[in-house]
Design a protein around this motif. Structure first.
Motif, mmCIF file in Angstrom:
data_model
loop_
_atom_site.group_PDB
_atom_site.id
_atom_site.type_symbol
_atom_site.label_atom_id
_atom_site.label_comp_id
_atom_site.label_asym_id
_atom_site.label_seq_id
_atom_site.Cartn_x
_atom_site.Cartn_y
_atom_site.Cartn_z
ATOM 1 N N SER A 50 0.832 -1.207 0.000
ATOM 2 C CA SER A 50 0.000 0.000 0.000
ATOM 3 C C SER A 50 0.870 1.261 0.000
ATOM 4 C CB SER A 50 -0.969 0.003 1.182
ATOM 5 O OG SER A 50 -0.274 -0.083 2.403
ATOM 6 N N MET A 51 2.073 1.167 0.574
ATOM 7 C CA MET A 51 3.015 2.289 0.513
ATOM 8 C C MET A 51 3.394 2.576 -0.937
ATOM 9 S SD MET A 51 6.983 2.321 1.679
ATOM 10 C CE MET A 51 7.394 1.327 0.255
ATOM 11 N N PHE A 89 0.465 4.451 -2.546
ATOM 12 C CA PHE A 89 0.373 5.836 -2.077
ATOM 13 C C PHE A 89 1.602 6.663 -2.478
ATOM 14 C CE2 PHE A 89 1.760 8.714 1.376
ATOM 15 C CZ PHE A 89 0.881 9.736 1.112
ATOM 16 N N ALA A 90 2.765 6.228 -1.998
ATOM 17 C CA ALA A 90 3.971 7.035 -2.195
ATOM 18 C C ALA A 90 4.381 7.079 -3.673
ATOM 19 C CB ALA A 90 5.115 6.483 -1.340
ATOM 20 N N ALA A 95 -4.352 7.163 -4.608
ATOM 21 C CA ALA A 95 -3.281 7.410 -3.633
ATOM 22 C C ALA A 95 -3.848 7.402 -2.218
ATOM 23 C CB ALA A 95 -2.597 8.740 -3.929
ATOM 24 N N LEU A 96 -5.030 7.999 -2.063
ATOM 25 C CA LEU A 96 -5.637 8.049 -0.725
ATOM 26 C C LEU A 96 -6.111 6.670 -0.271
ATOM 27 C CD1 LEU A 96 -7.539 11.461 -0.834
ATOM 28 C CD2 LEU A 96 -5.478 10.905 0.452
ATOM 29 N N TYR A 121 -3.094 5.175 1.008
ATOM 30 C CA TYR A 121 -2.752 5.788 2.291
ATOM 31 C C TYR A 121 -3.630 5.230 3.415
ATOM 32 C CZ TYR A 121 -1.248 9.402 5.550
ATOM 33 O OH TYR A 121 -0.716 10.063 6.615
ATOM 34 N N ASN A 157 -2.503 1.857 4.243
ATOM 35 C CA ASN A 157 -1.220 2.032 4.915
ATOM 36 C C ASN A 157 -1.402 2.431 6.381
ATOM 37 O OD1 ASN A 157 1.727 3.789 4.828
ATOM 38 N ND2 ASN A 157 1.565 1.838 3.788
ATOM 39 N N LEU A 158 -2.347 3.342 6.613
ATOM 40 C CA LEU A 158 -2.615 3.791 7.988
ATOM 41 C C LEU A 158 -3.174 2.650 8.835
ATOM 42 C CD1 LEU A 158 -4.172 7.383 7.874
ATOM 43 C CD2 LEU A 158 -1.953 6.700 8.757
ATOM 44 N N MET A 189 5.767 12.530 9.032
ATOM 45 C CA MET A 189 4.435 12.392 8.433
ATOM 46 C C MET A 189 3.566 13.600 8.781
ATOM 47 S SD MET A 189 3.576 8.344 8.878
ATOM 48 C CE MET A 189 1.866 8.499 8.413
ATOM 49 N N TRP A 226 8.474 12.607 2.124
ATOM 50 C CA TRP A 226 7.946 11.249 1.968
ATOM 51 C C TRP A 226 9.070 10.232 1.787
ATOM 52 C CZ3 TRP A 226 3.676 10.337 4.146
ATOM 53 C CH2 TRP A 226 2.642 11.255 4.135
#
Lengths: 174, 157
Positions: A34-35, A38-39, A70-71, A74, A77-78, A105, A147
């Protein structure tokens, strides 16, 4: 703060996650994938702002078309990051790189909001052009650096033996 | 034969240096992860477009050409930072099934990219029916598999 971490550490669900053979590898693997989502997408948005790539793509196209993905990355990822922390809070409490990652972050988030509510408001004026305002370029560079630093500190969390001496002297994890 | 090659890699002075030097492995692993993010982004921007998502207002072949160099150079960075890790932990890698699965998918992924994916992405849009979607889906699947197996080498080997 320490008592909060200790309280979580003693919760049966935290212990169950910690003692599960498959939970940690599963959560960490999903965290890395997931990183990438997003990243990876944010990096090319930042590089568009800096003027390094996608220069023929209107700037406003990227948040509209790529940010939902991307969200999503994120969000996953969170959740996985939160579960990793929940499963081993005392492992991370004394870890310099964990706190550095959290601080980075936070700063990256502030940079993102500042850019969105200040610089991005005038996007119509520079949407199609190749000349991006200096403020937007600066926000892009700062975001790229922050990031990348988040990724680096995240990886360094595994190296608890390589924390700065001044941090070790604080005896936070003891 | 392959085992003796991995034993030879493990015995190289460079491998010993990598293991003895405190900061060598962490620095290389961090650089590898940053390169992975750059690679994943370059792949995703095009694959999402192949799937009919993402930057749909930009012509696919234009996007693919632009992302091609980022994909190639970030892959070079992945190789340059990945090779020292394989050298220094060669026997661990040799005995890990995840390493071999990862390498198989990397080779298939590269061949797939430079033949089918590139041809589809550079073709005239709308001329290939549903193939772009199939290609985008397979590409995302393969590179996700590589990331998963790469992570599992360190965790389960």
């Amino acid at each position: 703060m320490r008592s909060l971490f200790e309280w979580v550490d003693a919760l049966p669900s935290s212990i169950a996650l910690r003692e599960s053979l498959n939970a940690y590898p599963t959560m960490l693997t999903i965290h890395v994938v997931s990183m990438c989502l997003f990243a990876g997408l944010i990096a090319y948005w930042d590089m568009r702002l800096v003027g390094l790539t996608l220069r023929k793509v209107p700037v406003s196209n990227i948040p509209t078309r790529l940010f939902p993905w991307a969200l999503t990355g994120y969000g996953i990822n969170l959740i996985t990051g939160g579960l990793l922390l929940y499963s081993q809070p005392m492992r991370y409490y004394g870890n310099f790189y964990f706190w550095a990652k959290m601080a980075l972050m936070l700063i990256a988030g502030i940079n993102m909001f500042w850019f969105h509510y200040a610089t991005y408001k005038s996007v119509q004026a520079w949407d199609q052009g190749r000349e991006i305002p200096m403020n937007a370029r600066l926000a892009g560079v700062v975001s790229l650096v922050l990031w990348a630093a988040v990724v680096v500190t995240g990886r360094m969390m595994a190296y608890s033996g390589l924390m700065p001496q001044w941090w070790n002297n604080l005896n936070i994890g003891a | 034969m392959l085992q003796s090659f991995f034993q030879w890699m493990q015995g190289l002075p460079f491998s010993a240096w990598m293991l003895e030097e405190t900061w060598a492995s962490p620095i290389i692993q961090c650089a590898h992860l940053v390169a992975l993010v750059a690679f994943a982004g370059a792949v995703l921007v095009v694959d999402m477009r192949l799937l009919g998502r993402g930057l749909i207002k930009t012509p696919l072949n234009q996007l693919a050409r632009e992302m091609d160099r980022w994909m190639i150079w970030s892959f070079v960075a992945l190789f340059v930072t990945g090779a020292p890790q394989v050298l220094s932990t060669a026997l661990k890698q040799y005995y890990s099934p995840f390493f071999w699965w990862k390498m198989q998918i990397v080779i298939i992924g590269l061949l797939f990219n430079f033949t089918i994916r590139r041809r589809v992405a550079f073709a005239e849009e709308g001329s290939l029916g549903h193939w772009p979607k199939v290609v985008g889906f397979l590409s995302i699947g393969m590179w996700t598999g590589v990331s998963v197996y790469a992570r599992l080498i360190g965790l389960l080997s």
